[in-house]
Design a protein around this motif. Structure first.
Motif, mmCIF file in Angstrom:
data_model
loop_
_atom_site.group_PDB
_atom_site.id
_atom_site.type_symbol
_atom_site.label_atom_id
_atom_site.label_comp_id
_atom_site.label_asym_id
_atom_site.label_seq_id
_atom_site.Cartn_x
_atom_site.Cartn_y
_atom_site.Cartn_z
ATOM 1 N N SER A 1 33.772 41.287 32.465
ATOM 2 C CA SER A 1 33.431 40.021 31.819
ATOM 3 C C SER A 1 34.584 39.029 31.990
ATOM 4 O O SER A 1 35.737 39.422 32.231
ATOM 5 C CB SER A 1 33.176 40.248 30.327
ATOM 6 N N PRO A 2 34.299 37.727 31.849
ATOM 7 C CA PRO A 2 35.384 36.740 31.894
ATOM 8 C C PRO A 2 36.474 37.032 30.865
ATOM 9 O O PRO A 2 37.664 36.824 31.137
ATOM 10 C CB PRO A 2 34.665 35.424 31.597
ATOM 11 N N ARG B 1 28.018 41.675 40.945
ATOM 12 C CA ARG B 1 28.363 40.548 40.091
ATOM 13 C C ARG B 1 28.636 41.004 38.658
ATOM 14 O O ARG B 1 27.950 41.872 38.120
ATOM 15 C CB ARG B 1 27.204 39.537 40.079
ATOM 16 N N GLY B 2 29.656 40.409 38.058
ATOM 17 C CA GLY B 2 29.912 40.608 36.638
ATOM 18 C C GLY B 2 30.270 42.018 36.226
ATOM 19 O O GLY B 2 29.923 42.455 35.127
ATOM 20 N N SER C 1 37.245 33.523 51.741
ATOM 21 C CA SER C 1 36.339 34.584 51.296
ATOM 22 C C SER C 1 36.288 35.712 52.322
ATOM 23 O O SER C 1 36.614 35.534 53.504
ATOM 24 C CB SER C 1 34.937 34.026 51.057
ATOM 25 N N ASP D 1 37.977 32.392 39.660
ATOM 26 C CA ASP D 1 36.824 32.005 40.465
ATOM 27 C C ASP D 1 37.310 31.608 41.859
ATOM 28 O O ASP D 1 38.253 30.818 41.997
ATOM 29 C CB ASP D 1 36.077 30.842 39.817
ATOM 30 N N ALA E 1 31.338 32.398 47.534
ATOM 31 C CA ALA E 1 31.958 32.222 46.223
ATOM 32 C C ALA E 1 31.847 33.492 45.390
ATOM 33 O O ALA E 1 30.828 34.189 45.411
ATOM 34 C CB ALA E 1 31.301 31.055 45.497
ATOM 35 N N MET E 2 32.912 33.808 44.657
ATOM 36 C CA MET E 2 32.919 34.923 43.728
ATOM 37 C C MET E 2 33.500 34.445 42.400
ATOM 38 O O MET E 2 34.418 33.628 42.373
ATOM 39 C CB MET E 2 33.745 36.093 44.267
ATOM 40 N N LYS E 3 32.963 34.977 41.323
ATOM 41 C CA LYS E 3 33.482 34.695 39.994
ATOM 42 C C LYS E 3 34.538 35.736 39.621
ATOM 43 O O LYS E 3 34.506 36.874 40.109
ATOM 44 C CB LYS E 3 32.350 34.734 38.961
ATOM 45 N N ALA E 4 35.451 35.354 38.773
ATOM 46 C CA ALA E 4 36.395 36.325 38.234
ATOM 47 C C ALA E 4 35.609 37.450 37.556
ATOM 48 O O ALA E 4 34.773 37.184 36.692
ATOM 49 C CB ALA E 4 37.326 35.648 37.237
ATOM 50 N N THR F 1 36.357 30.088 45.620
ATOM 51 C CA THR F 1 35.406 29.320 46.418
ATOM 52 C C THR F 1 35.469 29.785 47.870
ATOM 53 O O THR F 1 36.465 30.396 48.290
ATOM 54 C CB THR F 1 35.734 27.820 46.354
ATOM 55 N N ASP G 1 33.666 39.599 39.369
ATOM 56 C CA ASP G 1 32.827 40.168 40.419
ATOM 57 C C ASP G 1 33.661 41.184 41.199
ATOM 58 O O ASP G 1 34.901 41.100 41.236
ATOM 59 C CB ASP G 1 32.336 39.085 41.384
#
Length: 269
Positions: free
Chosen positions: A34-35, A30-31, A152, A145, A180-183, A147, A185
């Protein structure tokens, strides 16, 4: 393009991450970016990938990529795209996870799956790769991001330990979904890990880029078999012959470290 943040090799890696990769064949971090970093690079990546998508057939655009042709290249990528793909941060992560001194770029792809796009079939990346080493690892990075409804990734856990397998073998293993993944990740998996992706049930394009790395010192094998193998031989490995060290101008070292290797020291060569 100027003023983009430098993606230095600053990402810490816990031994638990390497242990997870050894056991399951995949790991989700994760992360990693950074965004703000993703937002800075996304316009150039998106423009380049969308332009390249025009060369795909209608069926390939629905899938989100071509299983037969390498249309993405460091040779024609804008500087911002090349800087992201060869980022030392990704190189450090993959080198440490593989437990090797240095990693090279194998290739990269833009996986932009449109709304309603079909599932990505089960496959193993090494089936498409003409190298004599299993020390390959792919990093899948969403530029937005994502969903679970957008398709996935799903993995057959432990499948990387058994070499080549038919896609139908995936359901003999425990299946694990990224969800779910964040931009920013990053999902990483080994070359023999059976994996797939779901249908994009949303109305939005799912934007992701995948970068494949391999251990420095691997040699090129023959390009016979699946079309993508032949395509790699004429693009990323152009000018190399079976038995040559896979170290052409399209395969730069993106990270080299010093000190004893860590990570997958116990993996079979």
């Amino acid at each position: 393009m100027t003023g983009l943040p430098k993606l230095h090799a600053t990402q810490p890696l816990a031994e638990a991450h390497a242990e997870a990769l050894r056991a399951a064949g995949h790991v989700l971090l994760r992360g990693v970016f950074s965004p703000e970093e993703i937002a800075a690079y996304r316009p150039a990546l998106r423009d380049y990938i969308l332009e390249k998508r025009e060369r795909l057939s209608a069926g390939e655009r629905n899938l989100g990529a071509s299983p037969e042709n390498t249309i993405f290249s460091l040779g024609d990528a804008p500087q911002a795209v090349a800087d992201f793909v060869t980022a030392p941060r990704l190189g450090e992560l993959t080198a440490r996870l593989l437990g090797v001194e240095a990693v090279r770029i194998l290739h990269f792809c833009g996986f932009f799956k449109p709304g309603g796009g079909p599932p990505t079939p089960w496959h193993q990346d090494l089936s498409f790769i003409p190298l004599d080493s299993d020390r390959t690892i792919s990093a899948w990075i969403p530029l937005m991001d994502v969903t679970p409804e957008m398709g996935s990734l799903v993995f057959a856990e432990g499948s990387h330990q058994q070499g080549y397998q038919e896609p139908s073998a995936a359901h003999r293993f425990c299946l694990a979904r990224n969800g779910a993944m964040k931009a920013g990740d990053v999902s990483l998996h080994m070359g023999w890990t059976l994996h797939a992706a779901g249908r994009n049930e949303s109305a939005r394009m799912r934007e992701a880029i995948a970068v494949c790395f391999y251990a420095d010192g691997a040699r090129v094998t023959c390009g016979e078999g699946l079309p993508f193998r032949r395509s790699l031989m004429t693009s990323y490995f152009a000018g190399l012959r079976p038995g040559d060290v896979a170290a052409g101008p399209m395969n730069p070292v993106v990270f080299r470290r010093s000190g004893p290797p860590a990570g997958l020291e116990g993996a079979h060569p």
